[in-house]
Design a protein around this motif. Structure first.
Motif, PDB file in Angstrom:
ATOM      1  N   ASN A   1     -37.795 -39.147 -51.158  1.00  0.00           N
ATOM      2  CA  ASN A   1     -37.020 -38.002 -50.672  1.00  0.00           C
ATOM      3  C   ASN A   1     -35.708 -37.969 -51.437  1.00  0.00           C
ATOM      4  OD1 ASN A   1     -38.412 -36.737 -48.200  1.00  0.00           O
ATOM      5  ND2 ASN A   1     -38.484 -38.922 -47.733  1.00  0.00           N
TER       6      ASN A   1
ATOM      7  N   ALA B   1     -36.433 -39.308 -44.239  1.00  0.00           N
ATOM      8  CA  ALA B   1     -37.612 -40.004 -43.728  1.00  0.00           C
ATOM      9  C   ALA B   1     -37.338 -40.673 -42.388  1.00  0.00           C
ATOM     10  CB  ALA B   1     -38.087 -41.046 -44.744  1.00  0.00           C
ATOM     11  N   GLU B   2     -36.056 -40.836 -42.043  1.00  0.00           N
ATOM     12  CA  GLU B   2     -35.696 -41.505 -40.793  1.00  0.00           C
ATOM     13  C   GLU B   2     -35.463 -40.515 -39.656  1.00  0.00           C
ATOM     14  OE1 GLU B   2     -35.918 -44.648 -40.728  1.00  0.00           O
ATOM     15  OE2 GLU B   2     -35.911 -45.103 -42.879  1.00  0.00           O
TER      16      GLU B   2
ATOM     17  N   GLN C   1     -43.685 -40.711 -54.554  1.00  0.00           N
ATOM     18  CA  GLN C   1     -44.485 -41.129 -53.404  1.00  0.00           C
ATOM     19  C   GLN C   1     -45.875 -41.601 -53.832  1.00  0.00           C
ATOM     20  OE1 GLN C   1     -44.446 -38.024 -50.387  1.00  0.00           O
ATOM     21  NE2 GLN C   1     -42.309 -37.549 -50.832  1.00  0.00           N
TER      22      GLN C   1
ATOM     23  N   ARG D   1     -40.529 -48.541 -50.158  1.00  0.00           N
ATOM     24  CA  ARG D   1     -40.911 -47.138 -49.980  1.00  0.00           C
ATOM     25  C   ARG D   1     -40.733 -46.426 -51.304  1.00  0.00           C
ATOM     26  NH1 ARG D   1     -37.350 -44.515 -45.647  1.00  0.00           N
ATOM     27  NH2 ARG D   1     -38.632 -45.787 -44.259  1.00  0.00           N
TER      28      ARG D   1
END
Length: 449
Positions: free
Chosen positions: A258, A264-265, A338, A364
């Protein structure tokens, strides 16, 4: 040419180390003056997100130099800086309408410390001058940001001159700290709860801000928070009027898949510091993203942030960063991070998970870490005296691989990991080369029964 302390006038990082001279870069590879190639699997320190020698970025820098290289921001703004600010705020979490451009991650976090203090001051909260961060964190190397960092080895020589108004809580580090009877979510809530305990210990009316790396970088090696951790941190910060500052100097700008890792959190902090992947190493640049309500406090109050550096908003640096960010956007590289990141992690697991000294493989996107242990069952780390990280770095470079090992993973003293942050344009055929060279280097340093 190999430079030593005897034939160089440059003040080196280490005097007992010989450095090959980098001659050129091409994509994911660096070449020294002997012609030896190195796969840059860490982007230096998670910097070179587009690799080396990207023609569009170089062209953008040259074009900017033909117009204006630098004009001091106390007199002028410039079109490139304005365009970069618009680009970033358009893609930031809701409510971020301003960007303060600087030259490095330390400056960005130092700026966040000062901005938090001034905003509280202008709101009449004159007692708020205490900061909370986490153990096993790194926020920079200025006196202010080193004080903020929970990095014992780097702090030790300078403890007498570090700031006293800073305290630390435990990191969210499930591999080491999750209890056997806890789910990840339960552990995340418990870890976040340490912030509330510390705020109450210090005094709820004295804490200015809480700082955390969204994904922890060099000190722990790409450690992601447990699910729900940052949402609970946000709740606690709101409850006690404490600013939440997320350090994305390493993990932001696409590194974890991202543009802003906090997306993402599922949380929106009050400030976000970014650097490294912002300009991809083509020019020194960092930035602090600031929420509108903080800016409005100063705008409607004193009217001036009592801060500044000579090179803030540097036109050439901003032109490089704008080119980097446009390439990431136009070539859909966030999706690629990703996809390729998952592939790299899969190959790491296939090749290394059975190794007797590999305890954890994590991360990640293209921000990955491997933690080493003496014993996999007890998770007992290697003592610092074994110098595993230093030996692995040296061996990997000899094998043509640039990676980012570090020590003190467990408690600031013992434990070792290696961090990987290859460029977003890493060729798929280079994945096996990366893991092969890393596995060979690990075997040479640690052995394999």
């Amino acid at each position: 040419m190999v430079l030593t302390a005897n034939n160089s006038r440059v003040f080196p990082r280490q005097f007992n180390h010989d450095y090959p001279s980098a001659a050129r870069g091409e994509g994911a590879y660096l070449f020294d003056t002997t012609g030896k190639a190195y796969l840059d699997a860490s982007g230096g320190a998670a910097v070179s997100c587009l690799g080396h020698g990207h023609p569009r970025v170089i062209a953008a820098i040259k074009a900017q130099l033909d117009k204006i290289a630098f004009a001091h921001t106390s007199f002028f703004t410039n079109e490139t800086t304005e365009e970069l600010a618009q680009f970033l705020t358009d893609r930031a979490p809701a409510g971020f309408g301003r960007v303060y451009f600087l030259s490095g991650g330390s400056e960005a976090n130092d700026t966040a410390m000062k901005l938090a203090r001034q905003v509280h001051l202008e709101r009449g909260h004159v007692e708020r001058s205490h900061y909370i961060a986490r153990h096993q964190s790194y926020h920079g190397n200025t006196v202010g940001t080193l004080s903020l960092s929970g990095y014992p080895a780097r702090r030790a020589p300078f403890e007498p001159i570090l700031l006293p108004n800073i305290s630390h809580i435990a990191p969210c580090y499930a591999y080491r700290h999750q209890h056997g009877d806890e789910s990840l979510e339960q552990y995340g809530l418990r870890a976040a709860g340490e912030l509330e305990i510390e705020i109450l210990r210090v005094g709820p009316d004295k804490v200015a801000a809480f700082f955390a790396e969204t994904v922890v970088g060099s000190t722990l090696g790409a450690v992601c928070a447990a699910p729900g951790y940052f949402r609970e941190i946000r709740r606690i910060c709101d409850k006690y009027d404490v600013f939440m500052v997320l350090d994305e100097v390493m993990s932001g700008m696409g590194r974890t898949g991202n543009l802003f890792a906090c997306l993402a959190e599922g949380v929106v902090p009050d400030m976000i510091s970014i650097a490294k992947g912002l300009g991809g190493g083509y020019q020194p640049i960092s930035a602090l993203m600031v929420r509108d309500d903080l800016v409005e406090t100063i705008e409607s109050g004193s009217g001036a942030f009592m801060h500044g550096h000579t090179y803030i908003g540097h036109a050439t640096a901003c032109s490089a960063a704008l080119a980097v960010q446009k390439i990431i956007d136009e070539e859909n590289l966030l999706e690629r991070v990703q996809r390729i990141g998952a592939r790299v992690q899969d190959v790491l697991v296939q090749r290394l998970s059975a190794h007797q000294h590999v305890g954890d493989i994590r991360g990640r996107g293209l921000f990955l870490g491997v933690e080493f242990v003496q014993d996999k069952v007890t998770k007992r780390p290697f003592p610092r005296a074994n110098k595993i990280a230093a030996r692995l770095k040296k061996t990997a470079q000899e094998n043509g691989l640039i990676c980012y090992p570090d020590c003190g993973t467990v408690d600031g003293k013992d434990g070792d990991h290696v961090m990987l942050a290859p460029p977003f344009i890493l060729p798929e055929e280079a994945i096996d080369e990366l893991v092969d060279k890393l596995a060979r280097s690990i075997d040479q340093v640690l052995g394999m029964d």
